[in-house]
Design a protein around this motif. Sequence first.
Motif, PDB file in Angstrom:
ATOM      1  N   UNK A  15     -72.353 -45.794  62.545  1.00 45.52           N
ATOM      2  CA  UNK A  15     -73.510 -46.053  63.572  1.00 45.52           C
ATOM      3  C   UNK A  15     -73.948 -47.443  63.750  1.00 45.52           C
ATOM      4  N   UNK A  16     -73.377 -48.423  63.020  1.00 48.27           N
ATOM      5  CA  UNK A  16     -73.921 -49.771  62.953  1.00 48.27           C
ATOM      6  C   UNK A  16     -72.950 -50.524  64.029  1.00 48.27           C
ATOM      7  N   UNK A  17     -73.558 -51.338  64.750  1.00 43.09           N
ATOM      8  CA  UNK A  17     -72.709 -52.051  65.787  1.00 43.09           C
ATOM      9  C   UNK A  17     -72.529 -53.515  65.261  1.00 43.09           C
ATOM     10  N   UNK A  18     -73.761 -54.049  64.898  1.00 41.53           N
ATOM     11  CA  UNK A  18     -73.441 -55.332  64.072  1.00 41.53           C
ATOM     12  C   UNK A  18     -74.643 -55.719  63.312  1.00 41.53           C
ATOM     13  N   UNK A  19     -74.391 -56.703  62.392  1.00 40.78           N
ATOM     14  CA  UNK A  19     -75.451 -57.059  61.657  1.00 40.78           C
ATOM     15  C   UNK A  19     -75.926 -58.662  61.996  1.00 40.78           C
ATOM     16  N   UNK A  20     -76.986 -59.070  62.151  1.00 41.98           N
ATOM     17  CA  UNK A  20     -77.644 -60.329  62.571  1.00 41.98           C
ATOM     18  C   UNK A  20     -78.412 -60.858  61.432  1.00 41.98           C
ATOM     19  N   UNK A  21     -78.196 -61.937  60.772  1.00 40.85           N
ATOM     20  CA  UNK A  21     -79.024 -62.567  60.018  1.00 40.85           C
ATOM     21  C   UNK A  21     -79.958 -63.590  60.706  1.00 40.85           C
ATOM     22  N   UNK A  22     -81.151 -63.457  60.757  1.00 39.20           N
ATOM     23  CA  UNK A  22     -82.066 -64.224  61.270  1.00 39.20           C
ATOM     24  C   UNK A  22     -82.235 -65.590  60.646  1.00 39.20           C
ATOM     25  N   UNK A  23     -82.087 -66.641  61.769  1.00 42.60           N
ATOM     26  CA  UNK A  23     -82.257 -67.963  61.195  1.00 42.60           C
ATOM     27  C   UNK A  23     -83.437 -68.743  61.912  1.00 42.60           C
ATOM     28  N   UNK A  24     -83.615 -68.179  63.201  1.00 41.77           N
ATOM     29  CA  UNK A  24     -84.875 -68.607  64.133  1.00 41.77           C
ATOM     30  C   UNK A  24     -86.046 -68.006  63.471  1.00 41.77           C
ATOM     31  N   UNK A  25     -87.227 -68.751  63.979  1.00 40.72           N
ATOM     32  CA  UNK A  25     -88.448 -68.324  63.529  1.00 40.72           C
ATOM     33  C   UNK A  25     -89.183 -67.015  64.447  1.00 40.72           C
ATOM     34  N   UNK A  26     -88.537 -66.969  65.637  1.00 43.49           N
ATOM     35  CA  UNK A  26     -88.972 -65.849  66.411  1.00 43.49           C
ATOM     36  C   UNK A  26     -88.181 -64.789  66.273  1.00 43.49           C
ATOM     37  N   UNK A  27     -88.546 -63.886  65.501  1.00 42.29           N
ATOM     38  CA  UNK A  27     -87.709 -62.679  64.865  1.00 42.29           C
ATOM     39  C   UNK A  27     -87.495 -61.683  66.043  1.00 42.29           C
ATOM     40  N   UNK A  28     -88.581 -61.302  66.736  1.00 41.95           N
ATOM     41  CA  UNK A  28     -88.484 -60.317  67.638  1.00 41.95           C
ATOM     42  C   UNK A  28     -87.917 -60.695  69.049  1.00 41.95           C
ATOM     43  N   UNK A  29     -88.406 -61.976  69.644  1.00 41.58           N
ATOM     44  CA  UNK A  29     -87.850 -62.313  70.934  1.00 41.58           C
ATOM     45  C   UNK A  29     -86.859 -63.401  70.946  1.00 41.58           C
ATOM     46  N   UNK A  30     -86.566 -63.789  69.790  1.00 35.59           N
ATOM     47  CA  UNK A  30     -85.601 -64.963  69.509  1.00 35.59           C
ATOM     48  C   UNK A  30     -84.202 -64.698  69.734  1.00 35.59           C
ATOM     49  N   UNK A  79     -83.340 -60.270  58.940  1.00 36.20           N
ATOM     50  CA  UNK A  79     -81.960 -59.524  59.282  1.00 36.20           C
ATOM     51  C   UNK A  79     -82.322 -58.391  60.271  1.00 36.20           C
ATOM     52  N   UNK A  80     -81.386 -58.386  61.060  1.00 40.70           N
ATOM     53  CA  UNK A  80     -81.275 -57.164  62.158  1.00 40.70           C
ATOM     54  C   UNK A  80     -80.273 -56.541  62.102  1.00 40.70           C
ATOM     55  N   UNK A  81     -80.233 -55.210  62.279  1.00 41.80           N
ATOM     56  CA  UNK A  81     -79.208 -54.035  61.928  1.00 41.80           C
ATOM     57  C   UNK A  81     -79.317 -53.597  63.378  1.00 41.80           C
ATOM     58  N   UNK A  82     -78.297 -54.007  64.157  1.00 41.01           N
ATOM     59  CA  UNK A  82     -78.304 -53.255  65.603  1.00 41.01           C
ATOM     60  C   UNK A  82     -77.420 -52.266  65.661  1.00 41.01           C
ATOM     61  N   UNK A  83     -77.906 -51.019  65.947  1.00 44.40           N
ATOM     62  CA  UNK A  83     -77.115 -49.843  65.975  1.00 44.40           C
ATOM     63  C   UNK A  83     -76.432 -49.531  67.276  1.00 44.40           C
ATOM     64  N   UNK A  84     -75.510 -48.607  67.286  1.00 45.74           N
ATOM     65  CA  UNK A  84     -74.416 -48.424  68.612  1.00 45.74           C
ATOM     66  C   UNK A  84     -75.584 -47.781  69.717  1.00 45.74           C
ATOM     67  N   UNK A  85     -75.011 -47.892  70.969  1.00 50.63           N
ATOM     68  CA  UNK A  85     -75.993 -47.583  71.755  1.00 50.63           C
ATOM     69  C   UNK A  85     -76.396 -45.984  72.043  1.00 50.63           C
ATOM     70  N   UNK A  86     -75.700 -45.355  71.309  1.00 58.47           N
ATOM     71  CA  UNK A  86     -75.676 -43.775  71.253  1.00 58.47           C
ATOM     72  C   UNK A  86     -76.564 -43.213  70.106  1.00 58.47           C
ATOM     73  N   UNK A  87     -77.165 -44.499  69.364  1.00 59.64           N
ATOM     74  CA  UNK A  87     -77.660 -43.999  68.063  1.00 59.64           C
ATOM     75  C   UNK A  87     -79.310 -44.114  68.614  1.00 59.64           C
ATOM     76  N   UNK A  88     -80.127 -42.901  68.398  1.00 62.34           N
ATOM     77  CA  UNK A  88     -81.581 -43.017  68.594  1.00 62.34           C
ATOM     78  C   UNK A  88     -82.267 -43.253  67.488  1.00 62.34           C
ATOM     79  N   UNK A  89     -83.531 -43.560  67.347  1.00 68.47           N
ATOM     80  CA  UNK A  89     -84.548 -44.066  66.406  1.00 68.47           C
ATOM     81  C   UNK A  89     -84.474 -42.752  65.346  1.00 68.47           C
ATOM     82  N   UNK A  90     -84.390 -41.480  65.870  1.00 73.77           N
ATOM     83  CA  UNK A  90     -84.657 -40.304  64.976  1.00 73.77           C
ATOM     84  C   UNK A  90     -83.388 -40.102  64.354  1.00 73.77           C
ATOM     85  N   UNK A  91     -82.181 -40.795  64.610  1.00 76.97           N
ATOM     86  CA  UNK A  91     -81.035 -40.319  64.031  1.00 76.97           C
ATOM     87  C   UNK A  91     -80.802 -40.448  62.589  1.00 76.97           C
TER      88      UNK A  91
END
Length: 370
Positions: A65-80, A1-13
């Motif tokens: 701060x969350x823009x959307x949540x994506x449930x990963x179904x493909x095997x390429x987690x980072x590039x897919x 699962x990938x939690x995509x944050x809003x564009x103005x949210x930094x990793x240190x937030x």
Amino acid sequence: MIIVMRGDVTPESDLVREVVQAATRYQGVETQVRTIEGATRSLTEVYLLGSTATVPREPFEEMAGVERVIRIRAKYRAIGRHEGEAVEVGFAYNGVQFGQDTFHLMPGLCAVDSRASVEGTFRCLSGLGITTTRAGAYKPRTSPYDFQGHGKACLPYVFELAGKYGIRVIAMEVTHESHVAEIIEALEASGNATGVMLQIGTRNAQNFELLKAVGQAKLPVLYKRGMGITLDESLNACEYIASSGNHRIVFCLRGMKTNLGDPHRNFVDFSHVPVVRRLTRLPVCVDPSHAVGKRFVGSDGLEDIHQVAAQGVIAGANAVLADMHPNPAEALCDGPQALLPDQVEHFVRDMELVRKAYLDRVELHRRMLG
């Protein structure tokens, strides 16, 4: 699962920390926070790894701060692509944008053999308005007695001349993690006169320690498909790079090693351009020079390198890597397949024509769908 944050949210937030804390409440779940440097914006993503099948989306979708949540179904987690995701993030580097909607030509030296060759090449490209190229300082060869490249000794004049002629990005192969440090040191010594895209050559396609090393580097990566492995294995190699932290990857098709490719050097695999674009968010490059291997001329007068490159471009390739040399007869590596300087403009105009045809085909498709 990938939690995509809003564009103005930094990793240190604090918002990211709240997401991570919420995720770790679920047994068997680990988290990784990644920054995706896009061409138009940067995204912070929180990856939930492990047993996520029973983790609900709703609690995260409701978090600030969350823009959307994506449930990963493909095997390429980072590039897919996941759940039909249509937006490509792409990336920008040294003033040049790379993505599935951009197009770049990268003619240049397979191996740097002299300062004069570098200057002749860069001068030619500058006159045609081309700012992206290739130049090999480190060259793995089949025979231990063949020219292996000048290594770090040539880096100062390559970068100096790149700055002189306005070259913005050089694809440069590395065969050992020490080469990455040498390139970065030479770039800094040159005042960052240009930029380097670290190239993983086909012989190192599954050199996992090297893949991890370039994944930890701050420079983008041009990954060449392994000449004797499957597409899936090559894409998983890109996962090694991306999972190590570097998402700035261009995937390059360069032909496969098989006797079925005769009389060409390799069997051309450019029909996989739309496949890679569909499965991943990566820009796709084709290398017709290493696929064909020689300057064969067809009955219509066009060289096979033109025809093969066109196959990739008409299928949607985002870049073309091609060999050129001011004097191929004197080249110390792959001279028979290198374009001459007076052939490069023809090649450039031909590829621009084919790229326009591809865009016209896409536009026709959109109109037909109404």
